[in-house]
Design an enzyme around this catalytic site. Structure first.
Site, short mmCIF file in Angstrom:
data_model
loop_
_atom_site.label_atom_id
_atom_site.label_comp_id
_atom_site.label_asym_id
_atom_site.label_seq_id
_atom_site.Cartn_x
_atom_site.Cartn_y
_atom_site.Cartn_z
N GLU A 1 0.81 -1.22 0.00
CA GLU A 1 0.00 0.00 0.00
C GLU A 1 0.84 1.28 0.00
O GLU A 1 0.78 2.08 0.95
CB GLU A 1 -0.95 0.00 1.20
CG GLU A 1 -1.89 -1.19 1.22
CD GLU A 1 -2.91 -1.14 2.38
OE1 GLU A 1 -2.92 -0.15 3.13
OE2 GLU A 1 -3.70 -2.09 2.50
N GLU B 1 -5.21 -8.69 0.98
CA GLU B 1 -5.86 -8.32 2.25
C GLU B 1 -7.34 -8.12 1.99
O GLU B 1 -7.74 -7.45 1.01
CB GLU B 1 -5.33 -7.00 2.81
CG GLU B 1 -3.96 -7.07 3.41
CD GLU B 1 -3.52 -5.73 4.00
OE1 GLU B 1 -4.39 -4.92 4.42
OE2 GLU B 1 -2.31 -5.50 4.04
O1 IFM Z 1 -4.04 -3.00 9.25
C1 IFM Z 1 -4.03 -2.50 7.96
C2 IFM Z 1 -2.87 -3.06 7.18
O2 IFM Z 1 -1.65 -2.80 7.80
C3 IFM Z 1 -2.82 -2.45 5.80
N1 IFM Z 1 -4.08 -2.54 5.14
C4 IFM Z 1 -5.26 -2.15 5.86
C5 IFM Z 1 -5.30 -2.84 7.21
C6 IFM Z 1 -6.56 -2.43 7.98
O3 IFM Z 1 -6.61 -1.04 8.15
#
Ligand code: IFM
Length: 456
Positions: free
Chosen positions: A175, A353
């Protein structure tokens, strides 16, 4: 099918053979042990000490004590039936000063973890940078300074030299949108700088240069590696009919969703975003865009929600939402996957994710009956199945997260895990969602539910 039925009928999805069921975490959010074995200081160690920076005043100093309890965690993952585990390497453990001497003890930790995963039959999916920049690099300008990208290339080479014989799946960055914009524009994340959007784009460009250098370093050390990057997407839905609504929506979409993927796919940075931020682009050197577009084997997609936008900006999400205030909107994930595939045309995507922070009420029997999280996961897995059925080659799904952990500036108040952590003992307690995920994985691997494509 109703959402509740989707969650109970776990054998319904038809994913291709070899589809990877996984769980994800990141180093600073779970490891703790911030002073162990020569680890250097990271920008999050520093940021967590700033008054008011973290909602509950906490830090990742202990986190989930995974550094100490990793063997138990691997055993728990094996019990879950995971095919893959996505984790990140802490740069300050490997190069305590950010650039320069390598700390062998830091590499040893990930060496043991990788061996432990492989012994348990779990494929490691390794991310090199999940936001924990060595603080000495920040002292020299952090991601605003191009030298940080060069240092990342050397760090990537050190990790790939050591683990490239056993780790096949590599992600350079997690990210970069968040690193650049929350770190250098809004200041909600470390290093907490509140600068202009143009400065944010300088940081974003250096992150992409780091990515390009990382891809080269990994391929040099491990020619058979499968290399990608994990990008987060928050698709924009325009609300309101006006041209000004459309314009603001397009700018936000370009900054959030198009800025990183388009140069990776070989296009220039989105013009509408550059203009809106009056970005000079002076930091872009002649060969940079070629470096950034280096061919990838896969793209990691992090998806949680969409955003509604009108001419005033991003609006409060309508219900239902998670405790983050994020709208629950699985259908957007199917649309997003089609759009991403149209941009990149790759042979492989992973949902690196996806998950939900929920209230996690403990029932009388002491079990966290997180039916809301199960429904969130089931509807999003169904959305992935829909994309697969329409031809998007999604190869795996990683739930965020394996355990409740340090949710950055929100501390430990937001709980994304399918396991809770018992305070005092640090014991991992399965929530109902962990049992559900375990059944779902086992059902999806049953021979009768393994045709080649699509859902029924
Ligand atoms: O916890 C975070 C992660 O580190 C990166 N993506 C989003 C998740 C939830 O906010």
């Amino acid at each position: 099918m109703k959402n509740a039925d989707l969650a109970t009928n776990t054998a319904q999805w038809k994913f291709p053979p070899g589809f990877v069921w996984g769980a994800a975490t990141s180093a600073y959010q779970i490891e703790g042990a911030i002073s162990a074995d020569g680890r250097g200081r990271s920008i999050w160690d520093v940021f967590c000490r700033v008054e008011g920076a973290i909602a509950d005043g906490s830090s990742g100093a202990d986190a989930c004590r995974h550094y100490e309890l990793w063997r138990d965690d691997v055993a728990t993952m094996k019990w879950l039936g995971l095919d893959g585990y996505r984790f990140s390497v802490a740069w300050p453990r490997i190069v305590p000063d950010g650039d320069g001497a390598i700390n062998a003890a830091g590499l040893d930790f990930y060496d043991r973890l990788v061996d432990g995963l492989l012994e348990a039959g779990i494929e490691p999916y390794l991310t090199l940078y999940h936001w924990d920049l060595p603080s000495s690099l920040e002292d020299a300008g952090g991601w605003l300074n191009r030298r940080t990208a060069d240092a990342f290339g050397r760090y990537a080479a050190a990790v790939a030299d050591r683990l490239g014989d056993r780790v096949t799946h590599w992600m350079t960055l997690n990210e970069p949108y968040v690193s650049a914009n929350l770190g250098y524009v809004t200041g909600q994340h470390a290093p907490g700088q509140r600068l202009s959007q143009a400065d944010g784009f300088d940081a974003a460009h250096h992150l992409l240069v780091a990515h390009g250098l990382g891809v080269t370093a990994i391929r040099d050390a491990a020619p058979d590696a499968s290399v990608g990057i994990a990008l987060n997407f928050t698709p924009v839905t325009q609300v309101g009919p006006g041209a000004d609504d459309a314009h603001v929506g397009a700018v936000i979409d370009a900054i959030h969703n198009r800025w990183f993927i388009e140069p990776l796919a070989g296009s220039p940075y989105p013009e509408i975003a550059c203009r809106a931020a009056q970005w000079s682009g002076d930091v872009v050197l002649p060969d940079d865009m070629d470096l950034i577009r280096a061919p990838l084997d896969f793209l990691g997609i992090n998806y949680y929600t969409r955003q509604l936008v009108d001419h005033t900006g991003v609006l409060a999400a309508p219900g239902p939402t998670t405790t983050m205030g994020w709208e629950i909107r699985p259908s957007t994930l199917t649309e997003l996957l089609a759009w991403v595939h149209g941009c990149m045309g790759l042979d492989a995507y992973y949902i690196t994710e996806n998950g939900a922070a929920m209230p996690d009420v403990v029932s009388e029997g002491g079990v966290i009956q997180d039916h809301d999280r199960i429904e969130y996961l089931a509807t999003h897995i169904d959305a992935v199945a829909g994309a697969v059925a329409s031809g998007v080659p999604v190869r795996g799904y990683f739930v965020w997260s394996f355990v409740d952990n340090f949710e950055w500036s929100l501390g430990y108040e937001q709980k994304f895990g399918i396991f809770a952590i018992e305070s005092d003992t640090y014991r991992r307690i399965p929530k109902l969602s962990a049992l559900w995920y375990r059944n779902m994985i086992s059902d999806s691997q049953a021979p009768e539910s393994a045709p080649t494509t699509g859902r029924p």
